[in-house]
Design a protein around this motif. Structure first.
Motif, PDB file in Angstrom:
ATOM      1  N   LEU A 194      14.868  55.753  13.767  1.00 40.02           N
ATOM      2  CA  LEU A 194      13.844  56.058  14.760  1.00 40.02           C
ATOM      3  C   LEU A 194      12.446  55.766  14.214  1.00 40.02           C
ATOM      4  O   LEU A 194      11.615  55.154  14.890  1.00 40.02           O
ATOM      5  N   GLY A 229      19.843  58.289  11.582  1.00 38.80           N
ATOM      6  CA  GLY A 229      19.254  58.258  12.919  1.00 38.80           C
ATOM      7  C   GLY A 229      17.751  58.446  12.894  1.00 38.80           C
ATOM      8  O   GLY A 229      17.001  57.726  13.559  1.00 38.80           O
ATOM      9  N   LEU A 266      21.955  58.724  17.171  1.00 44.52           N
ATOM     10  CA  LEU A 266      21.482  60.099  17.352  1.00 44.52           C
ATOM     11  C   LEU A 266      22.256  60.818  18.454  1.00 44.52           C
ATOM     12  O   LEU A 266      22.606  61.998  18.300  1.00 44.52           O
ATOM     13  N   LEU A 267      22.526  60.151  19.560  1.00 43.48           N
ATOM     14  CA  LEU A 267      23.304  60.776  20.628  1.00 43.48           C
ATOM     15  C   LEU A 267      24.717  61.101  20.160  1.00 43.48           C
ATOM     16  O   LEU A 267      25.273  62.149  20.503  1.00 43.48           O
ATOM     17  N   ALA A 279      16.124  50.267  17.844  1.00 42.50           N
ATOM     18  CA  ALA A 279      15.970  51.489  18.636  1.00 42.50           C
ATOM     19  C   ALA A 279      17.239  51.780  19.438  1.00 42.50           C
ATOM     20  O   ALA A 279      17.638  52.941  19.564  1.00 42.50           O
ATOM     21  N   GLY A 280      17.882  50.752  19.957  1.00 41.38           N
ATOM     22  CA  GLY A 280      19.127  50.955  20.687  1.00 41.38           C
ATOM     23  C   GLY A 280      20.228  51.507  19.801  1.00 41.38           C
ATOM     24  O   GLY A 280      20.918  52.468  20.170  1.00 41.38           O
ATOM     25  N   THR A 328      19.839  53.091  16.988  1.00 42.72           N
ATOM     26  CA  THR A 328      19.434  54.426  16.547  1.00 42.72           C
ATOM     27  C   THR A 328      19.676  55.458  17.636  1.00 42.72           C
ATOM     28  O   THR A 328      20.126  56.573  17.352  1.00 42.72           O
ATOM     29  N   THR A 329      19.399  55.095  18.874  1.00 39.42           N
ATOM     30  CA  THR A 329      19.641  56.018  19.984  1.00 39.42           C
ATOM     31  C   THR A 329      21.116  56.358  20.092  1.00 39.42           C
ATOM     32  O   THR A 329      21.489  57.525  20.256  1.00 39.42           O
ATOM     33  N   ILE A 330      21.963  55.352  19.991  1.00 38.21           N
ATOM     34  CA  ILE A 330      23.402  55.591  20.028  1.00 38.21           C
ATOM     35  C   ILE A 330      23.812  56.497  18.872  1.00 38.21           C
ATOM     36  O   ILE A 330      24.607  57.419  19.040  1.00 38.21           O
TER      37      ILE A 330
END
Length: 142
Positions: free
Chosen positions: A105, A101, A130-131, A123-124, A126-128
């Motif tokens: 980022l 993640g 990390l969340l 980025a999308g 990676t966001t998923i």
């Protein structure tokens, strides 16, 4: 009425066979849907880069991180962690999510300066990632 008595009725037999067929079709449908989603996530950045050849192309390291993110999701969704012993899978599960993640980022931030068409899908994803790692960490600490 016992189970043997119920199975002698032809209607129940047809319902059971129809139910098994529906489960089979559902699994095939979900596999097709999943493969379409994976190919969409994989090929969207590549197609975006080819159409937008104005800026610099993404670095090889960016492709490697994107490939690792996608392969890790496939490994997780296909229950790859169940192949390892419990103590090993518990030890590597969370660090792999967080490291991928953070790497994604950093790659998304770097590529946003050079190539926005490649950076947005990364980025999308990676966001998923990390969340999801924060969510899993919260559940495991309950």
């Amino acid at each position: 009425m016992g189970v043997n008595t119920l199975c002698k009725f032809r209607g129940v037999e047809k319902i059971v066979k129809k139910g098994l067929v529906m489960i089979g079709f559902s699994i095939v449908f979900l596999m097709v849907l999943g493969s379409i989603a994976i190919f969409t996530l994989l090929f969207t950045p590549i197609i975006a880069v080819r159409k937008n050849e104005k800026g610099k192309p993404p670095r090889t390291f960016s492709y490697i991180i994107l490939g690792l993110l996608l392969s890790h999701w496939v490994f997780f969704l296909s229950s790859g962690y169940t192949l390892f012993p419990t103590n090993i899978s518990d030890a590597i599960f969370m660090p792999v999510w967080v490291v991928l993640g953070v790497a994604g980022l950093l790659i998304a931030i770097y590529e946003f300066k050079n190539n926005k068409a490649f950076a947005i899908p990364v980025a999308g994803l990676t966001t998923i990632c990390l969340l999801f790692s924060i969510f899993i960490n919260g559940i495991s600490n309950m």
